[in-house]
Design an enzyme around this catalytic site. Structure first.
Site, mmCIF file in Angstrom:
data_model
loop_
_atom_site.group_PDB
_atom_site.id
_atom_site.type_symbol
_atom_site.label_atom_id
_atom_site.label_comp_id
_atom_site.label_asym_id
_atom_site.label_seq_id
_atom_site.Cartn_x
_atom_site.Cartn_y
_atom_site.Cartn_z
ATOM 1 N N SER A 41 1.213 -1.326 -0.133
ATOM 2 C CA SER A 41 0.189 0.159 -0.023
ATOM 3 C C SER A 41 1.138 0.982 -0.252
ATOM 4 O O SER A 41 1.960 0.971 0.461
ATOM 5 C CB SER A 41 -0.558 -0.425 1.463
ATOM 6 N N TYR A 99 -3.078 -0.172 10.108
ATOM 7 C CA TYR A 99 -2.743 -0.779 9.028
ATOM 8 C C TYR A 99 -1.525 -0.722 8.692
ATOM 9 O O TYR A 99 -0.446 -1.446 7.911
ATOM 10 C CB TYR A 99 -4.160 0.385 8.623
ATOM 11 N N LYS A 112 1.024 -3.326 6.810
ATOM 12 C CA LYS A 112 1.816 -2.910 5.387
ATOM 13 C C LYS A 112 3.539 -2.498 5.774
ATOM 14 O O LYS A 112 3.491 -3.135 4.629
ATOM 15 C CB LYS A 112 0.981 -1.896 4.715
#
Length: 199
Positions: free
Chosen positions: A154, A168, A172
């Site tokens: 991402s 998050y 990632k």
């Protein structure tokens, strides 16, 4: 992507087809998800033999039928589940030539709003599942010196910053580090590692 092959229409438009992958065995994790759809179509069009892995068989049944793929259920958040998945693929197809890992999860929240449950969920689905699959699949690729691994990162995985989506982004970034480390450890072999950064 290779030149000289028919283009494929996808949800995102027209892309050039990959070079032929006839009879190469590719595992797509998160096989019932949105990301896996165009990937499965492209690989099938290139001639690969597909295995679509998902936690729930009903998520991949129709897609597997469409692409003449093998549907397989597995809980990749456990090493045992990932190893059982890899063993099942090898038992049926003889080997694993490629892995496209699309499993992942998302959560909003600043660092000061984070909690243990969200931390566990983000790292289980984004990092632990990836580690388990790599641990199950990569040894055979490295031993024979050939294979392909692709993971989905991402923008935070690229930049290392994720304001408003702290856990998050951290997960990632950790997943990206695992893939880049595998790439370094595979140097000198024909094992390729690809990281996709949707922006």
């Amino acid at each position: 992507l290779g030149a000289g092959h028919d283009p494929i229409a996808t949800a995102g438009g027209i892309v050039r087809a990959m070079a032929p992958l006839t009879d190469r065995v590719f595992v797509i994790t998160g096989g019932g998800g949105a990301l896996a759809g165009p990937i499965a179509r492209a690989l099938a069009h290139a001639g690969a033999r597909l295995v679509l892995v998902d936690r729930h068989e009903d998520h991949v049944k129709e897609r597997a039928h469409e692409h003449h793929a093998t549907p397989l259920t597995a809980d990749l958040t456990t090493l045992e589940g990932a190893v059982a998945m890899a063993n099942a693929v090898v038992g049926r197809h003889g080997r694993i030539d490629g892995l496209v890992h699309t499993v992942g999860g998302f959560a909003m929240g600043r660092i000061i709003d984070g909690d243990a449950a969200t931390y566990d969920r983000m790292f289980d689905v984004n990092v632990r599942a990836l580690f388990n699959v790599l641990r199950a699949v990569a040894p055979a690729m490295l031993a024979r010196g050939d294979g392909f691994v692709c993971g989905i990162s991402s923008e935070p995985g690229w930049t290392g910053r994720s304001p408003g989506t702290a856990l998050y982004g951290a997960a990632k970034a950790a997943a990206t580090s695992l893939l880049r480390t595998l790439e370094a450890e595979a140097r000198g072999t024909q094992v390729g590692v690809c990281i996709v950064y949707p922006m």
